[in-house]
Write an enzyme that holds these catalytic residues in place. Sequence first.
Site, PDB file in Angstrom:
ATOM      1  CG  ASP A  97      -1.999   0.943   1.282  1.00  0.00           C
ATOM      2  OD1 ASP A  97      -2.868   0.843   0.406  1.00  0.00           O
ATOM      3  OD2 ASP A  97      -2.038   1.822   2.172  1.00  0.00           O
ATOM      4  CD  GLU A 103      -2.325   2.227  -3.597  1.00  0.00           C
ATOM      5  OE1 GLU A 103      -1.611   2.522  -2.628  1.00  0.00           O
ATOM      6  OE2 GLU A 103      -3.440   2.730  -3.774  1.00  0.00           O
TER       7      GLU A 103
HETATM    8  C1  NOJ Z   1      -4.597   2.946  -0.657  1.00  0.00           C
HETATM    9  C2  NOJ Z   1      -5.733   1.990  -0.509  1.00  0.00           C
HETATM   10  O1  NOJ Z   1      -5.988   1.391  -1.754  1.00  0.00           O
HETATM   11  C3  NOJ Z   1      -6.919   2.779   0.009  1.00  0.00           C
HETATM   12  O2  NOJ Z   1      -8.111   2.022  -0.024  1.00  0.00           O
HETATM   13  C4  NOJ Z   1      -6.595   3.246   1.394  1.00  0.00           C
HETATM   14  O3  NOJ Z   1      -7.642   4.086   1.863  1.00  0.00           O
HETATM   15  C5  NOJ Z   1      -5.285   4.039   1.424  1.00  0.00           C
HETATM   16  N1  NOJ Z   1      -4.238   3.420   0.648  1.00  0.00           N
HETATM   17  C6  NOJ Z   1      -4.768   4.146   2.827  1.00  0.00           C
HETATM   18  O4  NOJ Z   1      -4.267   2.907   3.245  1.00  0.00           O
END
Ligand code: NOJ
Length: 539
Positions: A205, A268
Amino acid sequence: MTDGNGTLAWWQTGIIYQIYPLSFQDSDGDGRGDLPGILHRLDYLADLNIAAVWLSPVFASPMRDFGYDVADYTSIHPWFGTLSDFDRLLAGLHGRGIKLILDLVPNHTSDRHPWFLESRSSRDNPRRDWYLWRDPAPGGGPPNNWLSFFGGPAWTYDETTGQYYLHQFTPEQPELNLRHPAVLEAMLEVMRFWLDRGVDGFRVDVPWLLIKDAGFRDEPENPAWDGIDPHGRLLHIHTAHQPELHRIIRAMRAVVDGYPGERVLIGETNVPEEELVKYYGAARDEFHLPFNFRLIHAPWDARKIRQMVETYEAILPQRASPAWVLGNHDQPRIASRFGPDAARVATMLLLTLRGTPTCYYGDELGMENGVIPRDRIRDPQALNQPGISGVFNRDEARTPLPWDTSPNAGFAPEGVDPWLPLGEDWPMRNVARQAADPRSMLALFRALTRLRQCHPALSHGSYESVDTKADGVFAYKRTAGAERLLIVLDFAGSEHLLDSGELADGAEILLSTGMRRTGRVDLRRLRLLSNEGLILKIS
Ligand code: NOJ
């Protein structure tokens, strides 16, 4: 499988399928999806011809950000089941030849995580500097001007110790200090816990946020701000893309590489292309697959998408696999962005570009954004920013998967209120109905994923744009050995008569998004229907 330069790993040729566990299948009647529910749907997953499932977080969490606020990285939230359920699911997937990827959230924890409880308890607690604490600014107020993605300042004042802590999402997601060797080591230990259990990798993430400016300097105003997204008001030069974060990713990669059996590290990386390519690592020692989000942000325009694909292909490090995505749990559904017909073409695009595609659950049915009544909004981003929640809230893309026409669409038992409302079209758009319809989106999806399995040109062939001279058409060739495939996609919603005679005289239609055309075609007079995509075998 081999590309002539050596054996290819599964993550270079296969498809990744993202499950949002709360919305896949409820097995215990609480209106929320869970791990036994996913296990129950193994046949469905196997029939999608995917290589791996990526689960959004299933760990213990107060669910302020639906699992992206982790309170214990090595236990399963009771909503989803138990560790034994997890082991059963892992074994079940592996039994079908499907890998399992977990979501790793290293940037922040929940404010209920024991590490944070200790950290906030006193200024001299040994875990104080596991998080990012700062004194108020001279004269009071937050230490600097940094903003949260979810609205307001990125700092919350803590009465007990008289300092502010950093959080770029909800205040219940305090950010870890990954410069601290013990914090990094603790996170690597979390990875080992799951790798030892047999998981096949992680989606990491927000990696671009992992390290912040050591001097906590103010960020400058963004002169190109659109005036809408409050977070876009500043240029995030001190919170994003700090060069030191690559050291953290390299450490994670080294852990993954220490395990046998082609484990994978995915990022990500919702960042611009020139930053994105850095996440492969100068020595190819960071992410195997840094997600490319550009298609999500792109308009549905053949010329622009061609340009985007070509730019990326040109700047990619040698032998790096692109990792395209078109949707996820944070973005509007593909079918709502582009319309139902274009969604079929978009799916063909995603599954025929070079690289590893990641598909979001429900897009294989063409699911659209759900309608969420105001009093049922759960997304903290939307709740915190009512001004922009009218545009899109993330719940709209997280509605339960409709399985059949039984009560609650087979997602949850009759009489139970699903955690989010079902999409209004579920009686017509559901798995059972589409499985019985050879022209459905699901049938198209399965045909595409089958083709990828049978045709090396699709799973790992080279990419080359083809100039059709037709406005609104994007065409490209995928080649592996003697196999040459031509993909032709209409983006304009109009019919075209194309001349691709320079490639060959004729070709055979392997698949049309319309699911009706087969047989040989004359490439000098190739008719492409409105909102049609074709995969052709050049001979
Ligand atoms: C990216 C995640 O995909 C999202 O859903 C989340 O709210 C934020 N990061 C914080 O972890």
